[in-house]
Write an enzyme that holds these catalytic residues in place. Structure first.
Site, PDB file in Angstrom:
ATOM      1  N   TYR A  33      15.978 -39.360 -29.311  1.00 29.51           N
ATOM      2  CA  TYR A  33      16.394 -38.409 -28.546  1.00 29.51           C
ATOM      3  C   TYR A  33      15.801 -37.896 -27.110  1.00 29.51           C
ATOM      4  O   TYR A  33      15.231 -37.725 -26.740  1.00 29.51           O
ATOM      5  CB  TYR A  33      16.937 -37.286 -29.870  1.00 29.51           C
ATOM      6  N   ARG A  52      10.737 -40.085 -20.243  1.00 33.10           N
ATOM      7  CA  ARG A  52      10.556 -39.614 -20.872  1.00 33.10           C
ATOM      8  C   ARG A  52      11.780 -40.439 -21.838  1.00 33.10           C
ATOM      9  O   ARG A  52      11.471 -41.045 -23.018  1.00 33.10           O
ATOM     10  CB  ARG A  52      10.397 -38.296 -21.203  1.00 33.10           C
ATOM     11  N   ARG A 100      22.397 -53.447 -42.645  1.00 32.20           N
ATOM     12  CA  ARG A 100      20.865 -52.823 -43.654  1.00 32.20           C
ATOM     13  C   ARG A 100      20.403 -53.467 -43.301  1.00 32.20           C
ATOM     14  O   ARG A 100      20.052 -54.640 -44.527  1.00 32.20           O
ATOM     15  CB  ARG A 100      21.590 -51.792 -44.290  1.00 32.20           C
ATOM     16  N   HIS A 102      15.014 -53.834 -42.474  1.00 37.93           N
ATOM     17  CA  HIS A 102      14.352 -53.006 -42.082  1.00 37.93           C
ATOM     18  C   HIS A 102      14.300 -53.748 -40.453  1.00 37.93           C
ATOM     19  O   HIS A 102      14.077 -53.446 -39.135  1.00 37.93           O
ATOM     20  CB  HIS A 102      13.291 -53.830 -42.081  1.00 37.93           C
ATOM     21  N   LYS A 148       9.562 -39.648 -28.987  1.00 30.84           N
ATOM     22  CA  LYS A 148      10.561 -38.462 -29.450  1.00 30.84           C
ATOM     23  C   LYS A 148      11.572 -39.404 -30.226  1.00 30.84           C
ATOM     24  O   LYS A 148      13.058 -39.771 -30.169  1.00 30.84           O
ATOM     25  CB  LYS A 148      11.154 -38.134 -28.859  1.00 30.84           C
ATOM     26  N   GLU A 180       0.546 -29.683 -32.177  1.00 29.35           N
ATOM     27  CA  GLU A 180       1.492 -28.605 -31.772  1.00 29.35           C
ATOM     28  C   GLU A 180       2.726 -27.831 -33.129  1.00 29.35           C
ATOM     29  O   GLU A 180       2.554 -27.850 -33.780  1.00 29.35           O
ATOM     30  CB  GLU A 180       2.730 -29.738 -31.007  1.00 29.35           C
ATOM     31  N   LEU A 204       3.706 -34.915 -29.126  1.00 31.80           N
ATOM     32  CA  LEU A 204       4.983 -34.998 -28.043  1.00 31.80           C
ATOM     33  C   LEU A 204       5.064 -34.717 -26.605  1.00 31.80           C
ATOM     34  O   LEU A 204       3.975 -32.846 -26.781  1.00 31.80           O
ATOM     35  CB  LEU A 204       6.154 -34.381 -28.686  1.00 31.80           C
TER      36      LEU A 204
HETATM   37  C1  LIG Z   1       6.962 -31.591 -31.452  1.00 34.43           C
HETATM   38  C2  LIG Z   1       7.892 -31.669 -30.526  1.00 34.43           C
HETATM   39  N1  LIG Z   1       6.974 -31.187 -29.609  1.00 34.43           N
HETATM   40  C3  LIG Z   1       7.163 -30.292 -28.290  1.00 34.43           C
HETATM   41  C4  LIG Z   1       8.144 -30.034 -27.915  1.00 34.43           C
HETATM   42  C5  LIG Z   1       8.668 -29.162 -26.691  1.00 34.43           C
HETATM   43  O1  LIG Z   1       9.339 -30.705 -25.878  1.00 34.43           O
HETATM   44  P1  LIG Z   1       9.782 -30.500 -24.342  1.00 34.43           P
HETATM   45  O2  LIG Z   1       9.361 -29.681 -23.815  1.00 34.43           O
HETATM   46  O3  LIG Z   1       9.840 -31.700 -23.956  1.00 34.43           O
HETATM   47  O4  LIG Z   1      10.969 -29.432 -24.922  1.00 34.43           O
HETATM   48  C6  LIG Z   1       8.928 -30.283 -28.820  1.00 34.43           C
HETATM   49  C7  LIG Z   1      11.329 -30.482 -28.482  1.00 34.43           C
HETATM   50  O5  LIG Z   1      11.739 -30.946 -29.179  1.00 34.43           O
HETATM   51  C8  LIG Z   1       9.148 -31.730 -29.914  1.00 34.43           C
HETATM   52  O6  LIG Z   1      10.040 -31.764 -30.586  1.00 34.43           O
END
Ligand SMILES: Cc1ncc(COP(=O)(O)O)c(C=O)c1O
Length: 291
Positions: A33, A52, A100, A102, A148, A180, A204
């Protein structure tokens, strides 16, 4: 006007928008997403979000049969149809609908859905004055959080723990390293140096993070991409977070303890103020939006 959503080429009322119960996103979290900010009707950092998204699809071998041009048009169409100048657009691509199992299904086309929600970005400027509190939580996610995916259960639990503690966010800590936030990138400032975890597989790669590194460097500020410990965060001069929905917010308390020294502690610091100015100027440059 009812809220409108996009499902595989159709725009329809949100209440009528749905995917099959055997969508692989639901059953396996087999979906990626993006969330983008829309201000003044313009999507912020659209190109990096697209890049991304494509990278994440490629990492997982999900084939999305719509090129960037038409995808951009559909996203803009949905934003316009909803009629909110300030909103966020959520885009989700799953591996499709199939019995369903895997292993990947043979011929199922990917499912693309998009929703749009009105969003108050001006609140982020008010929060710049007050700052926000965060708590820490163990990082118990899988080893590829650079992708993501919608498999966000650890993030959901961490955010809920933060909410219950009256905090805005939870920073995820692995060993003694701060990775993070549950939905934001984490930063500290020490002796004028701006520090954030390097990209790789453990965080991320945030779009807001990337944009801020560029803006800070253009302004001759020093950015270090290196892991930092919770002890360093506790002893930092300033701390902050960034994300699409919170472009920059000062973190003034970590686990109940004020960030910074005894005179400036617990308040928005000068470097965060400067970075906020750079951030919101960039927003204005791209979208024309000013609070
Ligand atoms: C785990 C995580 N880290 C960092 C971010 C920040 O990413 P962005 O700057 O692309 O929104 C997000 C955004 O959803 C996230 O889910």
């Amino acid at each position: 006007m009812p809220q409108l959503a996009y499902v595989n080429g159709r725009i329809l009322p949100l209440a009528d928008a749905s995917l099959h119960i055997e969508d692989r996103g639901t059953q396996f979290g087999d979906a990626v997403y993006e969330v983008c900010a829309v201000m003044n009707g313009h999507i912020l950092d659209w190109q990096p979000h697209l890049v991304r998204l494509r990278r994440n699809l490629a990492e997982l071998g999900i084939v999305l049969d719509i090129a960037d041009g038409p995808l951009t048009l559909q996203a803009r169409r949905l934003i316009a149809a909803n009629g909110h100048a300030e909103c966020i657009i959520y885009m989700q691509v799953s591996r499709g609908t199939a019995k369903r199992d895997h292993a990947f299904p043979g011929a199922a086309p990917a499912n693309l859905v998009m929703t749009v929600r009105r969003f108050d970005f001006a609140q982020r400027l008010r929060q710049l004055e007050t700052g926000i509190a965060i708590i820490t939580q163990p990082d118990n996610r899988w080893g590829r959080v650079d992708i993501k995916t919608t498999g966000l259960l650890p993030n959901v639990l961490a955010k809920q723990a933060a909410k219950q503690a009256g905090a805005f966010e939870a920073w995820l800590v692995s060993g003694d390293t701060v990775r993070e936030g549950s939905s934001t990138s984490a930063w500290i400032v020490k002796d004028g140096r701006i520090i954030t975890h390097p990209t790789g597989t453990a965080i991320l790669p945030g779009i807001a993070r990337d944009s801020l590194i560029r803006l800070a460097r253009e302004a001759q500020l020093v950015v270090e991409q290196r892991p930092f410990t919770l002890a360093e965060a506790m002893a930092a001069d300033e701390a902050f977070l960034t994300s699409t929905t919170a472009p920059i917010l000062p973190v003034v308390r970590i686990d109940g303890q004020a960030v910074g020294n005894s005179t400036t502690g617990g308040k928005t610091g000068p470097i965060v103020r400067r970075l906020a100015e750079l951030t919101w100027n960039e927003v204005a440059r791209q979208t024309g939006w000013r609070a």
